[in-house]
Design an enzyme around this catalytic site. Structure first.
Site, PDB file in Angstrom:
ATOM      1  N   ASP A  44       0.816  -1.203   0.000  1.00  0.00           N
ATOM      2  CA  ASP A  44       0.000   0.000   0.000  1.00  0.00           C
ATOM      3  C   ASP A  44       0.852   1.256   0.000  1.00  0.00           C
ATOM      4  O   ASP A  44       2.075   1.199   0.137  1.00  0.00           O
ATOM      5  CB  ASP A  44      -0.950  -0.002   1.208  1.00  0.00           C
ATOM      6  CG  ASP A  44      -0.266  -0.438   2.501  1.00  0.00           C
ATOM      7  OD1 ASP A  44       0.956  -0.266   2.616  1.00  0.00           O
ATOM      8  OD2 ASP A  44      -0.956  -0.951   3.402  1.00  0.00           O
ATOM      9  N   ASN A  77      -7.746  -3.305  14.429  1.00  0.00           N
ATOM     10  CA  ASN A  77      -9.099  -3.645  13.985  1.00  0.00           C
ATOM     11  C   ASN A  77      -9.114  -4.803  12.978  1.00  0.00           C
ATOM     12  O   ASN A  77     -10.122  -5.071  12.344  1.00  0.00           O
ATOM     13  CB  ASN A  77      -9.792  -2.417  13.386  1.00  0.00           C
ATOM     14  CG  ASN A  77      -9.041  -1.848  12.187  1.00  0.00           C
ATOM     15  OD1 ASN A  77      -8.071  -2.431  11.701  1.00  0.00           O
ATOM     16  ND2 ASN A  77      -9.498  -0.699  11.699  1.00  0.00           N
ATOM     17  N   HIS A  90      -7.222  -5.029  10.220  1.00  0.00           N
ATOM     18  CA  HIS A  90      -6.958  -4.716   8.817  1.00  0.00           C
ATOM     19  C   HIS A  90      -5.617  -5.285   8.380  1.00  0.00           C
ATOM     20  O   HIS A  90      -4.684  -5.408   9.171  1.00  0.00           O
ATOM     21  CB  HIS A  90      -7.046  -3.206   8.546  1.00  0.00           C
ATOM     22  CG  HIS A  90      -5.885  -2.391   9.030  1.00  0.00           C
ATOM     23  ND1 HIS A  90      -5.992  -1.464  10.033  1.00  0.00           N
ATOM     24  CD2 HIS A  90      -4.589  -2.331   8.626  1.00  0.00           C
ATOM     25  CE1 HIS A  90      -4.823  -0.873  10.226  1.00  0.00           C
ATOM     26  NE2 HIS A  90      -3.958  -1.393   9.390  1.00  0.00           N
ATOM     27  N   GLU A 140      -9.608  -2.039   5.427  1.00  0.00           N
ATOM     28  CA  GLU A 140     -10.262  -1.792   6.701  1.00  0.00           C
ATOM     29  C   GLU A 140     -11.500  -2.688   6.849  1.00  0.00           C
ATOM     30  O   GLU A 140     -11.961  -3.301   5.883  1.00  0.00           O
ATOM     31  CB  GLU A 140     -10.688  -0.323   6.787  1.00  0.00           C
ATOM     32  CG  GLU A 140      -9.551   0.673   6.644  1.00  0.00           C
ATOM     33  CD  GLU A 140      -8.728   0.821   7.919  1.00  0.00           C
ATOM     34  OE1 GLU A 140      -8.839  -0.041   8.814  1.00  0.00           O
ATOM     35  OE2 GLU A 140      -7.978   1.813   8.025  1.00  0.00           O
TER      36      GLU A 140
END
Length: 264
Positions: free
Chosen positions: A67, A136, A138, A143
């Site tokens: 990313d 979380n 990810h 996400e």
């Protein structure tokens, strides 16, 4: 899914690095999927030391990063291209022309996403993908609520991820809220996946990844669908797993079997 539980973060980095060294030794022109963030840094340090000692060469290696922040050019100190140069590429014999990071400054980021997918395919796919994991769940910048079949695309970052990454930006420095990220479907096409996690703050995400249901609420749970996934975690990150001793026992028995077969 193979779960390897080690004492601390240093052991996690060394174990993870050895997986990559073995991969490159078997296939010198391996295509690596690489990640940024604090957890991979220790692994990259191990790889650099292994290169300096002559244990591994990156001359024929290609790499694709997961990313990049949308809106940052490659020379920006907070860009992931800059990060990779600083943390790995500048210190080993890899050809930087063979290292690929999503272009955060692309004039047409939508086309850039499609071209990134094409470039991975043209290289024959990713042989081994390194992942970290967010609190979380990810992976990359996928996400919660991300499609489990998603491809490289533009993603809006959650407030939790923005807050977690704020420590890397100065108080008056622009912090992007958008990114380009490989999709979960892209990640799952990698031939092998290695996920590293350390610390108690990752324990809930690891439990959801390993023992929870397959759900877009925890993007990393999609790794349950992959045949060749290794989770390398420390005891703190493993603390919420239902039976830590079972995972440790399985790993010990697996190592004994590999040693008998001469594959350790």
């Amino acid at each position: 899914m193979k779960v390897v539980i080690l004492k601390d973060a240093a052991a996690v980095a060394k174990y993870g690095a050895n997986i990559f060294i073995k991969q490159i030794s078997r296939k010198p022109d391996s295509v690596l999927g690489l990640a940024t963030g604090s957890t991979p840094v220790a692994l990259y340090k191990e790889l650099i030391e292994s290169y300096k000692s002559g244990q591994v060469s990156f001359k024929k290696v290609s790499s694709f990063n997961l990313d990049e922040y949308l809106g940052l050019n490659p020379t920006h100190p907070q860009s992931y291209r800059y990060f990779m140069n600083q943390q790995l590429f500048d210190h080993v014999d890899i050809d930087k022309a063979s290292t690929f990071v999503p272009p955060g400054d692309a004039e047409d980021p939508f086309t850039a996403c499609a071209l990134y997918e094409t470039a991975i395919k043209q290289k024959g796919g990713i042989d081994i993908q390194l992942l970290g994991i967010g609190r979380n769940g990810h992976i990359g910048f996928n996400e919660p609520s991300s499609s489990l079949m998603s491809r490289t695309r533009i993603k809006t970052l959650t407030k939790a991820t923005i807050d977690d990454n704020a420590r890397f930006f100065g108080p008056d420095e622009y912090q992007p809220h958008l990114s380009i990220t490989m999709g979960i479907g892209t990640i799952l096409e990698s031939k092998k996946v290695v996920l590293l996690a350390t610390g108690e703050n990752k324990a809930e995400a690891i439990k959801a990844t390993v023992e929870g249901p397959l759900t877009a609420a925890c993007p990393a749970s999609a790794l349950q669908l992959h045949e060749q996934v290794v989770l390398v975690i420390d005891e703190a990150a493993a603390s919420l797993l239902s039976d830590v001793e079972l995972y440790k026992h399985i790993e010990v028995e697996n190592q004994k079997l590999l040693e008998r077969l001469g594959r350790a």
